[in-house]
Write a protein that holds these residues in place. Sequence first.
Motif, mmCIF file in Angstrom:
data_model
loop_
_atom_site.group_PDB
_atom_site.id
_atom_site.type_symbol
_atom_site.label_atom_id
_atom_site.label_comp_id
_atom_site.label_asym_id
_atom_site.label_seq_id
_atom_site.Cartn_x
_atom_site.Cartn_y
_atom_site.Cartn_z
ATOM 1 N N UNK A 335 -41.112 26.819 -26.705
ATOM 2 C CA UNK A 335 -39.991 27.570 -27.270
ATOM 3 C C UNK A 335 -38.823 27.562 -26.286
ATOM 4 N N UNK A 336 -37.635 27.300 -26.801
ATOM 5 C CA UNK A 336 -36.408 27.385 -26.017
ATOM 6 C C UNK A 336 -35.595 28.553 -26.559
ATOM 7 N N UNK A 337 -35.228 29.496 -25.685
ATOM 8 C CA UNK A 337 -34.528 30.710 -26.117
ATOM 9 C C UNK A 337 -33.115 30.747 -25.570
ATOM 10 N N UNK A 338 -32.180 31.061 -26.453
ATOM 11 C CA UNK A 338 -30.788 31.303 -26.069
ATOM 12 C C UNK A 338 -30.401 32.690 -26.592
ATOM 13 N N UNK A 339 -30.032 33.564 -25.682
ATOM 14 C CA UNK A 339 -29.670 34.933 -26.034
ATOM 15 C C UNK A 339 -28.416 34.972 -26.895
ATOM 16 N N UNK A 340 -28.244 36.080 -27.615
ATOM 17 C CA UNK A 340 -26.930 36.348 -28.179
ATOM 18 C C UNK A 340 -25.937 36.384 -27.024
ATOM 19 N N UNK A 341 -24.725 35.917 -27.242
ATOM 20 C CA UNK A 341 -23.814 35.627 -26.142
ATOM 21 C C UNK A 341 -23.617 36.806 -25.193
#
Length: 513
Positions: A335-341
Amino acid sequence: METPKPNRIALAALLVTAVSSGLLLSTPARSDSESSTRTPIKHIVVIFQENVSFDHYFGTYPHAKPNTDGTRYFGNPKEDTPRPNTLLSAGLLTNNPNGQNPFRIDRSVPVTCDQDHGYSDEQFAFHGGLMDRFLTHSCNDAILGPNSTLGYYDGNTVTALWNYAQHYAMSDNSFGTSFGPSTPGLLNLVAGTTYMGTITNNILTSGNIANGGTSGAVIGDPDPAGDKCSDPKRTQITMSGENIGDRLNSAGLTWGAFMGGFDNCAATHNNVAGASVVDYIPHHAFFQYWKSTQNAQHLPPSSDAAIGKLDQANHQYDLHRFYTAIAHHNLPAVSFLKARAFQDGHAGYSDPLDEQMFVVDVINALMHSPEWRETAVIVAYDDSDGWYDHVMGPIVFQSNVLDDQLLPPGNCGQPKANDPASGTQNGRCGYGPRLPLLLISPWARTNYIDHQVTDQSSIIRFVEHNWNLQPIGGGSADAVAGSLNGFFDFDHGPRAGRLILDDRTGQIASFDQ
């Protein structure tokens, strides 16, 4: 002001439902491909944050000063803490080569301006390894002043990361695969290369492709072509070649990229300073640059059970579906996670306090799941934001395009053929700035600092190693990347304990050893 936390609320509801229905009480059956790993790790979660140099967060680790209001959030470091290569240990807090000395940023100043971190300007600041030109690209913060790029936080602000470092493993010798801003960093993370990008919309804004070309190495922040949320007024590109998602698909493995705001790219949240920030940033969307792994219309998965599998979502999801996968006992292999900005840590619109809340909430949720015993969380960063760091890495990829400024103008060494099949790939000067890299897992070494040279592509190298995948090829840095195996202790794990942190303070809430 109070920061909205819909993720926490949604997660709590999902976990209650999952427990009451028995979903969290047993280990699900896995496919043969997911069960067949070289290590005990069955789930890799990459939390990919924004714009932090190693010294910016760890410049005095493990020694922190109290905040101006007298508060302390990080206690005394463990007596056996190894000595990292920091501003403090290198003696660079005084008599610094930049002509001004680095300074501590107090926890009361979490939001700062965004430093200059372009491909060329970062190289210029490095000055061939002298590391003495960082003030030339300072953003002159309204509070921190004209030397802002020399500012750093310590464990009384980035408390959670320091606590994770104390109890798990981190590197003090990991680098961006190349110089430049966010998009090169995320391309290097998932493909090990910034080559070949092709401009598709005839908006030839300078600084996106090396040497001002319409195709070649990506050095700027163009949007992904075809993404319905990309800005039509920005340069848009598509990438050729393969990424780690293609390799996972070929092996029949489950995986996903989970991005804040993916379901609604107009959604916003307020950061700790009260500023409204749009959640979804197209040029941070890992796999949207490749047609093979793009979900152009941001379609949802066909069902919760399909998360991680190939369907109309094409492995691209909103961040909340990661918590759904945890609650429904359906965590993908990778899994690759990108936060809300507002929580991604990027100076200018995010900050270390909002970032801490995101990172802690993700890791706490994983630690409460049965999959934790077989999970490794990697916290990594896309670029340095131009924040000062005193260490220059090896130049593994040489380049002599007009944009290069590491040595004389137009020079980052003599480029060579990176791959017999692909020829010379100019415009990939790197390794770039030193960045934080932490590994949190029951199988991680305890209070350990890894000194081996690694880069962003070391993460996909570990994925390839763990599941017996072929390297990406085509000039990908995974072929020469340093290994992450040293972070692990597979002979004496797993540890049964869970380190649960408070997401507001970063302090230890509970630790069952």
